[in-house]
Every structure is written in structure tokens, then in C-alpha cells.
Design a protein around this motif. Sequence first.
Motif, PDB file in Angstrom:
ATOM      1  N   PRO A  60     -17.959 -18.282 -28.871  1.00  0.00           N
ATOM      2  CA  PRO A  60     -18.775 -19.124 -29.750  1.00  0.00           C
ATOM      3  C   PRO A  60     -20.223 -18.646 -29.730  1.00  0.00           C
ATOM      4  O   PRO A  60     -20.679 -18.051 -28.746  1.00  0.00           O
ATOM      5  N   ALA A  61     -20.940 -18.934 -30.794  1.00  0.00           N
ATOM      6  CA  ALA A  61     -22.324 -18.455 -30.913  1.00  0.00           C
ATOM      7  C   ALA A  61     -23.179 -18.911 -29.734  1.00  0.00           C
ATOM      8  O   ALA A  61     -23.962 -18.129 -29.183  1.00  0.00           O
ATOM      9  N   LEU A  62     -23.033 -20.167 -29.335  1.00  0.00           N
ATOM     10  CA  LEU A  62     -23.865 -20.684 -28.249  1.00  0.00           C
ATOM     11  C   LEU A  62     -23.569 -19.963 -26.936  1.00  0.00           C
ATOM     12  O   LEU A  62     -24.488 -19.641 -26.177  1.00  0.00           O
ATOM     13  N   THR A  63     -22.300 -19.705 -26.664  1.00  0.00           N
ATOM     14  CA  THR A  63     -21.927 -19.014 -25.425  1.00  0.00           C
ATOM     15  C   THR A  63     -22.487 -17.593 -25.413  1.00  0.00           C
ATOM     16  O   THR A  63     -23.018 -17.119 -24.402  1.00  0.00           O
ATOM     17  N   LEU A  64     -22.361 -16.892 -26.544  1.00  0.00           N
ATOM     18  CA  LEU A  64     -22.888 -15.527 -26.636  1.00  0.00           C
ATOM     19  C   LEU A  64     -24.410 -15.538 -26.453  1.00  0.00           C
ATOM     20  O   LEU A  64     -24.969 -14.697 -25.735  1.00  0.00           O
ATOM     21  N   PHE A  65     -25.079 -16.516 -27.076  1.00  0.00           N
ATOM     22  CA  PHE A  65     -26.531 -16.623 -26.949  1.00  0.00           C
ATOM     23  C   PHE A  65     -26.935 -16.852 -25.496  1.00  0.00           C
ATOM     24  O   PHE A  65     -27.856 -16.210 -24.978  1.00  0.00           O
ATOM     25  N   GLU A  66     -26.233 -17.760 -24.806  1.00  0.00           N
ATOM     26  CA  GLU A  66     -26.576 -18.044 -23.409  1.00  0.00           C
ATOM     27  C   GLU A  66     -26.301 -16.836 -22.505  1.00  0.00           C
ATOM     28  O   GLU A  66     -27.020 -16.608 -21.531  1.00  0.00           O
ATOM     29  N   LEU A  67     -25.274 -16.059 -22.843  1.00  0.00           N
ATOM     30  CA  LEU A  67     -25.013 -14.832 -22.094  1.00  0.00           C
ATOM     31  C   LEU A  67     -26.216 -13.893 -22.198  1.00  0.00           C
ATOM     32  O   LEU A  67     -26.689 -13.342 -21.191  1.00  0.00           O
ATOM     33  N   LEU A  68     -26.732 -13.729 -23.425  1.00  0.00           N
ATOM     34  CA  LEU A  68     -27.895 -12.863 -23.621  1.00  0.00           C
ATOM     35  C   LEU A  68     -29.106 -13.406 -22.850  1.00  0.00           C
ATOM     36  O   LEU A  68     -29.874 -12.638 -22.259  1.00  0.00           O
ATOM     37  N   GLN A  69     -29.265 -14.724 -22.850  1.00  0.00           N
ATOM     38  CA  GLN A  69     -30.388 -15.338 -22.157  1.00  0.00           C
ATOM     39  C   GLN A  69     -30.354 -15.050 -20.655  1.00  0.00           C
ATOM     40  O   GLN A  69     -31.391 -14.829 -20.027  1.00  0.00           O
ATOM     41  N   HIS A  70     -29.160 -15.062 -20.085  1.00  0.00           N
ATOM     42  CA  HIS A  70     -29.028 -14.828 -18.642  1.00  0.00           C
ATOM     43  C   HIS A  70     -29.553 -13.453 -18.242  1.00  0.00           C
ATOM     44  O   HIS A  70     -29.970 -13.252 -17.097  1.00  0.00           O
ATOM     45  N   GLN A  81     -29.132  -5.309  -6.600  1.00  0.00           N
ATOM     46  CA  GLN A  81     -28.684  -6.657  -6.258  1.00  0.00           C
ATOM     47  C   GLN A  81     -28.474  -7.508  -7.498  1.00  0.00           C
ATOM     48  O   GLN A  81     -27.421  -8.137  -7.680  1.00  0.00           O
ATOM     49  N   GLU A  82     -29.493  -7.536  -8.351  1.00  0.00           N
ATOM     50  CA  GLU A  82     -29.458  -8.421  -9.514  1.00  0.00           C
ATOM     51  C   GLU A  82     -28.347  -8.031 -10.481  1.00  0.00           C
ATOM     52  O   GLU A  82     -27.618  -8.901 -10.982  1.00  0.00           O
ATOM     53  N   LEU A  83     -28.222  -6.737 -10.742  1.00  0.00           N
ATOM     54  CA  LEU A  83     -27.181  -6.312 -11.681  1.00  0.00           C
ATOM     55  C   LEU A  83     -25.798  -6.629 -11.126  1.00  0.00           C
ATOM     56  O   LEU A  83     -24.922  -7.113 -11.851  1.00  0.00           O
ATOM     57  N   ALA A  84     -25.583  -6.379  -9.836  1.00  0.00           N
ATOM     58  CA  ALA A  84     -24.267  -6.633  -9.241  1.00  0.00           C
ATOM     59  C   ALA A  84     -23.895  -8.109  -9.362  1.00  0.00           C
ATOM     60  O   ALA A  84     -22.751  -8.445  -9.702  1.00  0.00           O
ATOM     61  N   ARG A  85     -24.845  -8.998  -9.094  1.00  0.00           N
ATOM     62  CA  ARG A  85     -24.558 -10.432  -9.178  1.00  0.00           C
ATOM     63  C   ARG A  85     -24.222 -10.826 -10.617  1.00  0.00           C
ATOM     64  O   ARG A  85     -23.239 -11.534 -10.876  1.00  0.00           O
ATOM     65  N   LEU A  86     -25.028 -10.363 -11.576  1.00  0.00           N
ATOM     66  CA  LEU A  86     -24.813 -10.721 -12.971  1.00  0.00           C
ATOM     67  C   LEU A  86     -23.505 -10.162 -13.506  1.00  0.00           C
ATOM     68  O   LEU A  86     -22.771 -10.840 -14.239  1.00  0.00           O
ATOM     69  N   VAL A  87     -23.197  -8.932 -13.145  1.00  0.00           N
ATOM     70  CA  VAL A  87     -21.950  -8.314 -13.608  1.00  0.00           C
ATOM     71  C   VAL A  87     -20.749  -9.065 -13.025  1.00  0.00           C
ATOM     72  O   VAL A  87     -19.762  -9.324 -13.714  1.00  0.00           O
ATOM     73  N   GLY A  88     -20.847  -9.426 -11.747  1.00  0.00           N
ATOM     74  CA  GLY A  88     -19.754 -10.180 -11.130  1.00  0.00           C
ATOM     75  C   GLY A  88     -19.504 -11.501 -11.825  1.00  0.00           C
ATOM     76  O   GLY A  88     -18.358 -11.929 -11.988  1.00  0.00           O
ATOM     77  N   GLU A  89     -20.583 -12.151 -12.270  1.00  0.00           N
ATOM     78  CA  GLU A  89     -20.450 -13.462 -12.913  1.00  0.00           C
ATOM     79  C   GLU A  89     -20.006 -13.376 -14.366  1.00  0.00           C
ATOM     80  O   GLU A  89     -19.245 -14.217 -14.841  1.00  0.00           O
ATOM     81  N   PHE A  90     -20.484 -12.347 -15.091  1.00  0.00           N
ATOM     82  CA  PHE A  90     -20.362 -12.395 -16.541  1.00  0.00           C
ATOM     83  C   PHE A  90     -19.535 -11.282 -17.188  1.00  0.00           C
ATOM     84  O   PHE A  90     -19.432 -11.238 -18.417  1.00  0.00           O
ATOM     85  N   HIS A  91     -18.936 -10.369 -16.404  1.00  0.00           N
ATOM     86  CA  HIS A  91     -18.223  -9.259 -17.055  1.00  0.00           C
ATOM     87  C   HIS A  91     -17.030  -9.739 -17.881  1.00  0.00           C
ATOM     88  O   HIS A  91     -16.704  -9.136 -18.905  1.00  0.00           O
ATOM     89  N   GLN A  92     -16.398 -10.835 -17.460  1.00  0.00           N
ATOM     90  CA  GLN A  92     -15.274 -11.347 -18.247  1.00  0.00           C
ATOM     91  C   GLN A  92     -15.743 -11.827 -19.617  1.00  0.00           C
ATOM     92  O   GLN A  92     -15.055 -11.615 -20.634  1.00  0.00           O
ATOM     93  N   LEU A  93     -16.904 -12.448 -19.667  1.00  0.00           N
ATOM     94  CA  LEU A  93     -17.471 -12.857 -20.958  1.00  0.00           C
ATOM     95  C   LEU A  93     -17.829 -11.639 -21.799  1.00  0.00           C
ATOM     96  O   LEU A  93     -17.716 -11.673 -23.031  1.00  0.00           O
ATOM     97  N   GLY A  94     -18.266 -10.573 -21.140  1.00  0.00           N
ATOM     98  CA  GLY A  94     -18.540  -9.339 -21.873  1.00  0.00           C
ATOM     99  C   GLY A  94     -17.302  -8.830 -22.579  1.00  0.00           C
ATOM    100  O   GLY A  94     -17.352  -8.423 -23.754  1.00  0.00           O
ATOM    101  N   HIS A  95     -16.175  -8.868 -21.890  1.00  0.00           N
ATOM    102  CA  HIS A  95     -14.921  -8.419 -22.502  1.00  0.00           C
ATOM    103  C   HIS A  95     -14.512  -9.315 -23.671  1.00  0.00           C
ATOM    104  O   HIS A  95     -13.886  -8.856 -24.626  1.00  0.00           O
ATOM    105  N   GLN A  96     -14.868 -10.602 -23.581  1.00  0.00           N
ATOM    106  CA  GLN A  96     -14.481 -11.570 -24.625  1.00  0.00           C
ATOM    107  C   GLN A  96     -15.538 -11.696 -25.718  1.00  0.00           C
ATOM    108  O   GLN A  96     -15.431 -12.569 -26.595  1.00  0.00           O
ATOM    109  N   ALA A  97     -16.549 -10.845 -25.698  1.00  0.00           N
ATOM    110  CA  ALA A  97     -17.751 -11.025 -26.532  1.00  0.00           C
ATOM    111  C   ALA A  97     -17.435 -11.321 -27.992  1.00  0.00           C
ATOM    112  O   ALA A  97     -18.053 -12.199 -28.608  1.00  0.00           O
ATOM    113  N   MET A  98     -16.459 -10.628 -28.556  1.00  0.00           N
ATOM    114  CA  MET A  98     -16.233 -10.727 -30.000  1.00  0.00           C
ATOM    115  C   MET A  98     -15.556 -12.025 -30.415  1.00  0.00           C
ATOM    116  O   MET A  98     -15.446 -12.318 -31.606  1.00  0.00           O
ATOM    117  N   SER A  99     -15.100 -12.794 -29.439  1.00  0.00           N
ATOM    118  CA  SER A  99     -14.466 -14.078 -29.770  1.00  0.00           C
ATOM    119  C   SER A  99     -15.243 -15.268 -29.194  1.00  0.00           C
ATOM    120  O   SER A  99     -14.782 -16.402 -29.267  1.00  0.00           O
TER     121      SER A  99
END
Length: 405
Positions: free
Chosen positions: A310-320, A290-308
Motif C-alpha cells: 500500500p502507498a502508506l506502507t511504501l512511504f513509511e519504508l522510505l521514511q525509515h 551497524q545501521e544498515l544491518a539493523r535496517l536490512v534485517g527489519e525491512f528486507h521482506q518489505l523490499g521484496h514486496q515493494a510492488m504490492s
Amino acid sequence: MQIYKVGGAVRDRLLGRPVTEVDWVVVGSSAEEMQAKGFRPVGADFPVFLHPVTGEEYALARTERKSGQGYGGFTFYASPKVTLEEDLIRRDLTINAMAEDGQGQLTDPYGGQADLAALQLRHVSPAFAEDPLRVLRVARFAARYAELGFTVAPETQVLMRQLAESGELLALTPERSWKEISRALMEPRPDVFVQVLRDCGALKELFPEVDQLFNSTAPLKDGTQTGMHTLKVLHRCSIHAQPLSVRWACLLMPLGQPQNLDAPGPAPTHAAATTIDVINARYKVPRECQELARLVGEFHQLGHQAMSLPALTLFELLQHFDIYRRPERFEQFVACCAMDAQSRHEGHPYPQAEYLRGAAEHVRAVQVKPLIDQGFKGAELGEALKRERLEAVRQYQCLHQHDAN
């Protein structure tokens, strides 16, 4: 009393595949005789006994009659008078309705061997249409044996469609449905499982949200329809031996609501039930999935954009993902992103995977003790730790840019 090996053990031996578990049927006996021989009864639904030495299951030969809705809507009748052929005719597919005695002599009254040779998944009798669970089972067998060339027989597809249209699939318990779904997703071709359900109309009953992905008029950037892309991702998950949680998350990935971590205001919450939450609840899916499916649905697009990012956005992604206490969950998120991206661009590398892993390692390397030594404590310590971890992300990005140059 006559004892026969039945079902999957006979089928897989004839296919030359490893036999992982053996089912036995006992003809000409009674519950009293079984217990007198030391067999231990299990379950109240029908007479199944555990062997006193091996612990394997032995079932008395039985017939069944439809008496209600769903998988459990049957009345069973076990008697020493029930023949082997009567027991086998109540089974789902001909390839599962063969038996073998102690001398290896095969009993095949319904053409199982012929269907093995013809690579057909065919129902044994019209009674197939009385049990809605069989729709899921046939789709699961199709997923298991697709790479050997097996397909569902046309006349069996007709009965599966009748079951899908009857509404009986909705009478299945969440637990029974999930057991079949989870097993099917772990087969060699989980994409075939979904396709077979779609072909007979069962997907729109069980997963109307996923079925809609095939009707989408807006294709992906590469021109692929979202539903077909999802099938490719599932196939890739199998090729790369991904665990169930990753396969489940990849099935539901397009149904997520992407989050924008750059947006001003408070962090997003899960107060409103998302589509993925609804499906998770429908089948009482295990929490890890359940948890992985919800998180992947919300954040996979950010995963694809990871290398571009901002530092704060990447940090908050890791925090989630709580990378400190749940590192394996973040690794599975990275795997989902890679399965998705590499299914769109076959043969292309996915540098975002190593980039995300590297960022997580840098953040996890930040030590709390030096901050405590500096006198930070309580809420101030939490804020100081967050600043240090964010700085670690910035340093990582600078290091990565330097290496790239």
C-alpha cells in the motif's frame, strides 16, 4: 645487518599476483643501530621501525613466547643473535614464512614453495595453536585464495579446531576480531571465510547466531537451508563488488526481526536489543555497518514486496531510511534485497530494485518552498510536507500501474 623482504610480498610475487605492500625483517641489528641509521621506532610491543625515506616498516628479527591469553598474550625477544629461520618459524602459514634478500635469493626453510604448488594453507609449527587470531587469519586467506584452488591442510584444521574449543577465541579484543572479519568479508570469497570457520567449530564461538542458521530445520521456500543461502548471498555480494556495509548486512540479514508497517499503533522502536544489535556490539562494528544491518534485517521482506505494498506502507519504508539526507544508505538497502532475491532465483530479474529507486526519486522531488509560500510553518509544515510526499508515492504507483498495463 641483513635485510630481507618477507611474508605476503614474497608469497604474492611467487603466485604472480600484484604486491600491494612490503614487509621487511632485519637480521643482526639492534634498536640502537636502527635509530642511528635514521629509522624511527613505532609501537611499544615489539621493535618495528619506519624507513627514513620510504616510510615502510622494518622489524628486527625476533622470537616469541606464549605468556598469556589471546592475540596479545606473547613476550617478544629481539636480538642481533636471532636468525632469519628463528624469525620465520613464528609465522602462521608456510606460504607466509618465506624471505627474499636484495638479490632475489629465496629463503624457504619450512616448505612454503611446495605448499604454494600444492595449493595448501599449512601451519609452520605447533606454535600456531598459541595464537587464536590465526583461526581468523587462515579463514581469511582461504577466502582470498579459494578461487586459485587453495584449501586448509587437514593437520592445520585440527589445530584450528583445538583453538576454537579452547575458548581462547573469546579472549580476542573486539577491535582485533573486527579487523580480520571486515578484511575477510572484502575478499573474493567471503562465503569461504564463513564456511572455514564453521568447519573448525569457530563460527559457533564467534557467531553462534549465524552458526544456528545452518542447523535450522525449517528450509526456505525453495528448499535451501538458511545458512547455505547466506553463503550464496555473500558470494554474490563479492561478484557484484558490494561494499563492506552491504556484505555485513547480508551476513546478518536472516537474524533480523521483520517489521509490519501496516500494524496499528505507534511506529516500532529499537528499545529492545535485537540479535543484530548484540552482534554489532560484540565486535564494536562501525556505525554505518551497524545501521544498515539493523535496517536490512527489519525491512528486507518489505523490499521484496515493494510492488504490492500500500502507498502508506511504501512511504513509511522510505521514511525509515531517511532517503532525503542518506540516499546512499537506501541504495545499499536495495542492493542487499537484490543480492538476497537473485541468490534464490539465479538469472531472474529483480524489478523491485528499480521500483524502489523510482519511488524514492519521486518522493525526493517534492519541494518544500511551495508549501512555505502557502503559509505553512512549524509542525504544520512538517505535516503538509508528509502529505505531499505520500501523494507523490500514490502518483508514482498509479504511473507504474499504467506503464505495466
